[in-house]
Design a protein around this motif. Structure first.
Motif, PDB file in Angstrom:
ATOM      1  N   ILE A 287       1.007   8.551   8.652  1.00 48.19           N
ATOM      2  CA  ILE A 287       0.398   8.103   7.395  1.00 48.19           C
ATOM      3  C   ILE A 287      -0.916   8.854   7.205  1.00 48.19           C
ATOM      4  N   HIS A 288      -1.039   9.531   6.101  1.00 46.93           N
ATOM      5  CA  HIS A 288      -2.307  10.151   5.716  1.00 46.93           C
ATOM      6  C   HIS A 288      -2.958   9.281   4.652  1.00 46.93           C
ATOM      7  N   GLY A 289      -4.263   9.154   4.724  1.00 46.39           N
ATOM      8  CA  GLY A 289      -4.903   8.370   3.672  1.00 46.39           C
ATOM      9  C   GLY A 289      -6.363   8.119   3.956  1.00 46.39           C
ATOM     10  N   THR A 290      -6.903   7.186   3.207  1.00 45.43           N
ATOM     11  CA  THR A 290      -8.310   6.840   3.320  1.00 45.43           C
ATOM     12  C   THR A 290      -8.414   5.367   3.686  1.00 45.43           C
ATOM     13  N   ALA A 291      -9.109   5.101   4.767  1.00 43.51           N
ATOM     14  CA  ALA A 291      -9.286   3.723   5.219  1.00 43.51           C
ATOM     15  C   ALA A 291     -10.558   3.153   4.609  1.00 43.51           C
ATOM     16  N   HIS A 292     -10.449   1.897   4.179  1.00 41.46           N
ATOM     17  CA  HIS A 292     -11.589   1.216   3.575  1.00 41.46           C
ATOM     18  C   HIS A 292     -11.881  -0.066   4.330  1.00 41.46           C
ATOM     19  N   GLN A 293     -13.156  -0.417   4.402  1.00 41.13           N
ATOM     20  CA  GLN A 293     -13.510  -1.706   4.983  1.00 41.13           C
ATOM     21  C   GLN A 293     -13.050  -2.814   4.059  1.00 41.13           C
ATOM     22  N   VAL A 294     -12.443  -3.837   4.652  1.00 39.57           N
ATOM     23  CA  VAL A 294     -12.035  -5.000   3.867  1.00 39.57           C
ATOM     24  C   VAL A 294     -13.251  -5.912   3.725  1.00 39.57           C
ATOM     25  N   THR A 295     -13.655  -6.160   2.488  1.00 42.25           N
ATOM     26  CA  THR A 295     -14.841  -6.991   2.257  1.00 42.25           C
ATOM     27  C   THR A 295     -14.469  -8.372   1.719  1.00 42.25           C
ATOM     28  N   ASP A 296     -13.309  -8.481   1.105  1.00 40.36           N
ATOM     29  CA  ASP A 296     -12.877  -9.773   0.568  1.00 40.36           C
ATOM     30  C   ASP A 296     -12.537 -10.724   1.721  1.00 40.36           C
ATOM     31  N   ALA A 297     -13.131 -11.905   1.716  1.00 39.84           N
ATOM     32  CA  ALA A 297     -12.981 -12.831   2.848  1.00 39.84           C
ATOM     33  C   ALA A 297     -11.529 -13.272   3.015  1.00 39.84           C
ATOM     34  N   ASP A 298     -10.840 -13.539   1.909  1.00 37.04           N
ATOM     35  CA  ASP A 298      -9.449 -13.993   2.011  1.00 37.04           C
ATOM     36  C   ASP A 298      -8.554 -12.881   2.556  1.00 37.04           C
ATOM     37  N   GLU A 299      -8.755 -11.675   2.053  1.00 33.47           N
ATOM     38  CA  GLU A 299      -7.935 -10.567   2.549  1.00 33.47           C
ATOM     39  C   GLU A 299      -8.211 -10.334   4.031  1.00 33.47           C
ATOM     40  N   LYS A 300      -9.463 -10.482   4.427  1.00 31.00           N
ATOM     41  CA  LYS A 300      -9.802 -10.271   5.832  1.00 31.00           C
ATOM     42  C   LYS A 300      -9.080 -11.282   6.716  1.00 31.00           C
ATOM     43  N   ARG A 301      -9.039 -12.536   6.287  1.00 34.62           N
ATOM     44  CA  ARG A 301      -8.316 -13.559   7.064  1.00 34.62           C
ATOM     45  C   ARG A 301      -6.824 -13.255   7.121  1.00 34.62           C
ATOM     46  N   ARG A 302      -6.259 -12.834   6.004  1.00 36.66           N
ATOM     47  CA  ARG A 302      -4.822 -12.510   6.005  1.00 36.66           C
ATOM     48  C   ARG A 302      -4.544 -11.313   6.913  1.00 36.66           C
ATOM     49  N   ALA A 303      -5.482 -10.354   6.900  1.00 35.43           N
ATOM     50  CA  ALA A 303      -5.316  -9.166   7.738  1.00 35.43           C
ATOM     51  C   ALA A 303      -5.343  -9.545   9.216  1.00 35.43           C
ATOM     52  N   LEU A 304      -6.260 -10.431   9.590  1.00 36.50           N
ATOM     53  CA  LEU A 304      -6.353 -10.843  10.992  1.00 36.50           C
ATOM     54  C   LEU A 304      -5.115 -11.631  11.407  1.00 36.50           C
ATOM     55  N   ASP A 305      -4.606 -12.468  10.502  1.00 34.85           N
ATOM     56  CA  ASP A 305      -3.332 -13.146  10.789  1.00 34.85           C
ATOM     57  C   ASP A 305      -2.220 -12.120  11.007  1.00 34.85           C
ATOM     58  N   ALA A 306      -2.186 -11.107  10.155  1.00 31.18           N
ATOM     59  CA  ALA A 306      -1.132 -10.088  10.283  1.00 31.18           C
ATOM     60  C   ALA A 306      -1.254  -9.341  11.606  1.00 31.18           C
ATOM     61  N   LEU A 307      -2.486  -9.088  12.041  1.00 28.04           N
ATOM     62  CA  LEU A 307      -2.691  -8.402  13.322  1.00 28.04           C
ATOM     63  C   LEU A 307      -2.164  -9.247  14.478  1.00 28.04           C
ATOM     64  N   VAL A 308      -2.430 -10.557  14.456  1.00 31.97           N
ATOM     65  CA  VAL A 308      -1.948 -11.425  15.537  1.00 31.97           C
ATOM     66  C   VAL A 308      -0.429 -11.562  15.458  1.00 31.97           C
ATOM     67  N   ASP A 309       0.093 -11.737  14.251  1.00 33.12           N
ATOM     68  CA  ASP A 309       1.548 -11.883  14.107  1.00 33.12           C
ATOM     69  C   ASP A 309       2.288 -10.585  14.404  1.00 33.12           C
ATOM     70  N   HIS A 310       1.591  -9.458  14.313  1.00 33.54           N
ATOM     71  CA  HIS A 310       2.229  -8.195  14.681  1.00 33.54           C
ATOM     72  C   HIS A 310       2.485  -8.150  16.193  1.00 33.54           C
ATOM     73  N   VAL A 311       1.581  -8.740  16.968  1.00 33.96           N
ATOM     74  CA  VAL A 311       1.769  -8.780  18.423  1.00 33.96           C
ATOM     75  C   VAL A 311       2.932  -9.707  18.765  1.00 33.96           C
ATOM     76  N   VAL A 312       2.903 -10.921  18.267  1.00 37.40           N
ATOM     77  CA  VAL A 312       4.020 -11.861  18.439  1.00 37.40           C
ATOM     78  C   VAL A 312       4.200 -12.614  17.118  1.00 37.40           C
ATOM     79  N   PRO A 313       5.308 -12.391  16.431  1.00 35.01           N
ATOM     80  CA  PRO A 313       5.516 -13.099  15.154  1.00 35.01           C
ATOM     81  C   PRO A 313       5.458 -14.618  15.365  1.00 35.01           C
ATOM     82  N   GLY A 314       4.692 -15.270  14.528  1.00 32.94           N
ATOM     83  CA  GLY A 314       4.545 -16.717  14.612  1.00 32.94           C
ATOM     84  C   GLY A 314       3.320 -17.157  15.391  1.00 32.94           C
TER      85      GLY A 314
END
Lengths: 229, 229
Positions: free
Chosen positions: A123-150
């Motif tokens: 993947i080529h692209g530009t990474a941006h800091q997530v500043t929106d609090a809700d998106e940040k929480r969803r992102a952290l959930d996705a990171l944990v669920d990526h390790v073990v779904p659920g």
């Protein structure tokens, strides 16, 4: 979250659009832009290799990631280098994020045709800091669920202090390609009678027996999402 | 070759010298410069992630590699991008070469302390095209033997045409660090009584049943170096 991701995927085409950077100079037949294939390769791996440029030189670091629809997230301490750099730089940090599975060792009769069977996504692209609090929480959930779904739903969510100490970068899946090799060796016709064994050694991945924390409280059973692994 | 490698290793210190780029900004206790540990991590993996800069942007590609003493080799078509770039650029191509093993999933009671157990090596340096014919042959042997030790001697060596079509880059192990995490989750004291299972899910790697080429001649037994896998 899943609703948004589903809406996103249904409104998008089934393949990524090739670009100069995602069309290989060689072995073009191994390249794919299929969205479902790209997502499957990304979802199966635990670690990506994140590349960026610092002081003119390349840096490649292994890191966890999570996916929500066509967006990837990586995270780290607010003090870590790429996360600081992405925060300081407007408009973001140029990155290349690569995920690779090695599926088999390809032993040809000739040294030249030795290879591996693999599946990779670049993947080529530009990474941006997530500043929106809700998106940040969803992102952290996705990171944990990526390790073990659920798992995200079965752990204590980040508190304010932890959220403040964690930076999250987002990277949209837009300039993306998969590359894969399957099958046996491609030996030269004149090599077929050489006395060397040829074929594929498949590589397999699995899980070992769970190692509970030494201080795990009594009465906590192994959850279903771990039994299913 | 082994004699040269042994001489090299006996005449060198047991650790790489840390530099600004190889001392992490965080989790310094996870970093190691131990030469034997670095070599072991490199020798166990099949694929590295090679980073370089093209048109100012990072590129990260998975590729095979081989090690001879304190020198790594990667190879590719003479037409592939990084190999062309290294040949065109004097004095070489700035690269970052990273190898990572994921050993376990670390499930903490808190989302924040989720992690993985891993071993990685990051090498910063300058890659050079190998122009010496003898070194090129040794490098190609090392690449094949890296896939399966002992295989180079049991395959047809590259002929003149194949050698001409293959470019090899060398990268010296000088600015190198390993980083590793082991053990269980590091939960906060106040989280110990939460009702979430915590511990480690070990990841295991293995080999599947061999898949001989469909056209393998009769009477060719599986060689010992494959039985030993």
């Amino acid at each position: 979250m899943s609703t948004a991701a589903e809406q996103q995927s249904t409104s998008q085409p089934d393949a990524y659009t090739p670009t100069d950077r995602t069309v290989p100079t060689r072995s073009k037949e191994r390249a794919s832009y299929d969205r479902a294939l790209v997502h499957a390769i990304l979802d199966e791996a635990y670690v990506c290799h994140l590349g960026f440029v610092r002081d003119g030189a390349p840096v490649v670091l292994p890191t966890l990631y999570g996916r929500v629809g066509d967006r990837l997230y990586v995270h780290g301490s607010t003090g870590s280098r790429p996360l600081r750099m992405a925060g300081q730089q407007d408009p973001g940090l140029a990155v290349c994020l690569t995920v690779t599975h090695v599926d088999g060792l390809v032993l040809a009769r000739s040294a030249f045709h030795h290879s591996i069977n693999y599946r990779s996504v670049v993947i080529h692209g530009t990474a941006h800091q997530v500043t929106d609090a809700d998106e940040k929480r969803r992102a952290l959930d996705a990171l944990v669920d990526h390790v073990v779904p659920g798992r995200a739903a079965d752990s204590r969510p980040a508190n304010a202090k932890e959220l403040a100490a964690t930076a999250v970068l987002s990277l949209d899946l837009a300039e993306v390609s998969a590359k894969l090799r399957t099958g046996g060796p491609n030996d030269e016709p004149e090599d077929m009678d050489l006395p060397h064994w040829s074929g594929v050694v498949p590589l397999q991945k699995g899980y070992g027996p769970l190692v509970p924390s030494a201080d795990l409280a009594a009465g906590i059973d192994v959850p279903d999402y771990l039994r299913e692994l």
